[in-house]
Design an enzyme around this catalytic site. Structure first.
Site, PDB file in Angstrom:
ATOM      1  N   GLY A  69       0.831  -1.193   0.000  1.00  0.00           N
ATOM      2  CA  GLY A  69       0.000   0.000   0.000  1.00  0.00           C
ATOM      3  C   GLY A  69       0.863   1.239   0.000  1.00  0.00           C
ATOM      4  CD  GLN A 116       3.241   5.850   2.677  1.00  0.00           C
ATOM      5  OE1 GLN A 116       2.308   5.297   2.121  1.00  0.00           O
ATOM      6  NE2 GLN A 116       4.218   5.186   3.259  1.00  0.00           N
ATOM      7  CB  CYS A 168       4.951   2.161   7.431  1.00  0.00           C
ATOM      8  SG  CYS A 168       4.497   3.665   6.553  1.00  0.00           S
ATOM      9  CG  LEU A 169       6.526   1.060   1.444  1.00  0.00           C
ATOM     10  CD1 LEU A 169       6.016   1.364   0.048  1.00  0.00           C
ATOM     11  CD2 LEU A 169       7.604  -0.013   1.403  1.00  0.00           C
ATOM     12  CG  HIS A 225      -0.755   1.239   7.388  1.00  0.00           C
ATOM     13  ND1 HIS A 225       0.201   0.786   8.273  1.00  0.00           N
ATOM     14  CD2 HIS A 225      -0.104   2.058   6.527  1.00  0.00           C
ATOM     15  CE1 HIS A 225       1.370   1.340   7.963  1.00  0.00           C
ATOM     16  NE2 HIS A 225       1.220   2.102   6.892  1.00  0.00           N
ATOM     17  CD  GLU A 226      -1.110   2.397   2.789  1.00  0.00           C
ATOM     18  OE1 GLU A 226      -0.705   3.567   2.630  1.00  0.00           O
ATOM     19  OE2 GLU A 226      -0.344   1.467   3.095  1.00  0.00           O
ATOM     20  CG  HIS A 255       0.169   6.862   5.388  1.00  0.00           C
ATOM     21  ND1 HIS A 255       1.328   7.326   5.972  1.00  0.00           N
ATOM     22  CD2 HIS A 255       0.342   5.536   5.209  1.00  0.00           C
ATOM     23  CE1 HIS A 255       2.162   6.308   6.141  1.00  0.00           C
ATOM     24  NE2 HIS A 255       1.590   5.203   5.709  1.00  0.00           N
TER      25      HIS A 255
HETATM   26 CO    CO Z   1       2.442   3.336   5.726  1.00  0.00          CO
END
Ligand code: CO
Length: 191
Positions: A59, A64, A107-108, A149-150, A153
């Site tokens: 995701g 991000q 998470c990236l 989660h996304e 963000h």
């Molecule tokens: Co994330």
């Protein structure tokens, strides 16, 4: 006519977009609603998908990659070419299940850190797809977790903000060259 976004599920030598990391201010800004779903936005979606596959993620939210828009790409099955990715524009939570589930997240934007987070097991959302069509989705398990989660963000919230065990979190972040100072705890475990 509906336009289909086709992106090969593979790693590119060079990521089209760079991913911001914990501590970068852009990750903390609430994202703005998308007014128009057009070719320019779809081009951003293509680049976000390529960036996500290149980074081995499931995701990616627009903030991000420094884009202040309510836009998310998700692929819970990146190894399966037959399943198209999920594209969420202006997503809204319509309902959350009462049952909570705890599972590991990464998470990236917080590379290397994997910890358990408690979230509702089921989530029901409305959103627009890549053609601007209104959609509705009720799901649970892994996909429900990714969606939540996304969507966090888009509100400037990171999964590390939801971890109560600050001692372990501090150690994990330190191990990966990140600072606890950048964490902004949310009041309760679940919003
Ligand atoms: Co994330």
């Amino acid at each position: 006519m509906a336009v289909q976004i086709l992106v090969e599920k593979k790693k590119l030598d060079k990521s089209p977009l760079s991913i911001h990391k914990l501590g970068d201010r852009v990750l903390r800004q609430p994202a703005k609603r998308v007014n128009k779903v057009d070719d320019e936005l779809r081009q951003t979606v293509v680049q976000m998908l390529q960036t996500m596959y290149t980074a081995d993620g499931v995701g990616l939210a627009a903030p991000q990659v420094g884009i202040n828009k309510q836009l998310i790409v998700i692929d819970s099955e990146p190894e399966n070419p037959a399943i198209p990715p999920l594209i969420l524009i202006n997503p809204e939570v319509k309902n959350c299940g009462k049952v909570l589930a705890k599972d590991q997240e990464g998470c990236l934007s917080v590379p290397g850190v994997y910890m358990h987070v408690e979230r509702p097991e089921t989530v029901e959302i409305s959103y627009k797809d890549e053609n601007g069509r209104p959609c509705h989705l009720k799901t649970d398990g892994f996909l429900a977790r990714i969606i939540q989660h996304e969507m966090d963000h888009l509100s400037g919230v990171l999964f590390v903000d939801r971890i109560d065990d600050s001692l372990t979190l501090t150690a994990e972040l330190k191990k990966h060259g990140l600072s606890i100072q950048a964490v902004q705890p949310v009041s309760s475990g679940v919003s």
